[in-house]
Design an enzyme around this catalytic site. Structure first.
Site, PDB file in Angstrom:
ATOM      1  N   ARG A 219       0.830  -1.209   0.000  1.00 46.84           N
ATOM      2  CA  ARG A 219       0.000   0.000   0.000  1.00 46.84           C
ATOM      3  C   ARG A 219       0.868   1.264   0.000  1.00 46.84           C
ATOM      4  NH1 ARG A 219      -5.188  -1.310   2.113  1.00 46.84           N
ATOM      5  NH2 ARG A 219      -5.801  -3.259   1.134  1.00 46.84           N
TER       6      ARG A 219
ATOM      7  N   ASP B 262     -15.399   9.720   9.559  1.00 46.47           N
ATOM      8  CA  ASP B 262     -14.328   8.779   9.253  1.00 46.47           C
ATOM      9  C   ASP B 262     -13.024   9.567   9.259  1.00 46.47           C
ATOM     10  OD1 ASP B 262     -14.564   5.747   7.907  1.00 46.47           O
ATOM     11  OD2 ASP B 262     -12.646   6.740   7.564  1.00 46.47           O
TER      12      ASP B 262
END
Length: 275
Positions: free
Chosen positions: A39, A145
């Site tokens: 990632r 979030d």
């Protein structure tokens, strides 16, 4: 790691783990090492940097903006509408009727979707509120979030139709606009749903702009990333924010057993605040 594009030493991985834990409370296990490499290598490549060491120096120098990019990169956001549908059934059939009695004077309901991802959860909550709360009530969903990218998706309210798989056709037709031509295969939440939801960025490990009290908190499949001490602190803060007898919904693989004594289990990962 040998044979890879960027050198990724034990020290690099330790730095990532420390940064992620201190900033977001996420406890990365050794099993996540390859995921972290894959990632973050994309981010390093995008920035035109040469090594993990250079990137981690950059993260520390840039501060919060790049910390958020790092967290965005290594956490996975996968969800769909009415996921774990028994939670929404309990909300509609048990919790909302109780709130209509308890809050009759204020005619106000607040539900927090903490870790809302791309927005399917808060929109599912909003649909339940629209279907069960009488006109004239002030019913709102707070959707938060850490990941700014998923919040943008939530604000836009546009989704692939397969995210609504399993939802009754009449419900889809009532609450969504179907895309045509170039937008075929997409749906958009109707404005009356979007108006009920306030999306915002919140780091659960830092101060919250939400001062409460709130009636219900959904925090599902979020604490799986946290160690037990972090979970205990988080659930105590949730209890502080909830009204007396407020409800907490958590993920199917999560539990408050030996984590918090401030909630009682009602069944199927549904909890009620008791102190």
């Amino acid at each position: 790691m040998s044979g890879t594009e960027f050198t990724f030493t034990d020290q690099d991985f330790k730095r990532v783990r420390t940064l992620v834990y201190e900033f977001a409370g996420i406890d990365l296990s050794e099993s996540k090492r390859n995921l972290v490499y894959n990632r973050l290598a994309k981010r390093i490549r995008f920035l035109g940097q040469d090594s993990f060491n250079q990137y981690l120096d950059y993260v520390e120098a840039q501060g919060e903006d790049e910390f958020v990019m790092l967290i965005n990169a290594i956490t996975t956001n996968l969800t769909f509408f009415f996921r774990e549908n028994h939670h929404f059934d309990h909300l509609a059939n048990t919790v909302i009727p109780q709130l209509l009695q308890q809050n009759a004077a204020s005619k106000k309901i607040r539900i927090w979707s903490a870790g809302c991802s791309t927005g399917e959860e808060p929109y599912s909550i909003a649909i339940v509120l629209k279907e069960t709360v009488p006109a004239g009530w002030d019913a709102k969903v707070i959707a938060t979030d850490l990941d700014t990218n998923v919040l943008d998706t939530g604000r836009q309210g546009v989704y692939a139709i397969d995210r609504l798989k399993g939802v009754e056709h009449a419900r889809v037709k009532r609450w969504f606009l179907k895309g045509v031509a170039v937008n075929d295969g997409l749906v958009k939440a109707k404005p009356e749903l979007q108006d009920m939801i306030k999306f915002g960025q919140v780091n659960l490990m830092q101060d919250w702009p939400i001062k409460g009290p709130v009636d219900v908190i959904f925090c599902r499949n979020v604490v799986i990333y946290f160690d037990k001490p972090t979970q205990t602190r988080l659930f105590n803060r949730y209890a502080d924010l909830l009204v007396n007898n407020g409800h907490l919904f958590i993920g199917h693989s999560e539990s408050l057993n030996k984590v918090s004594d401030r909630f009682e289990l009602l069944g199927q990962t549904i909890y009620r605040k008791i102190k």
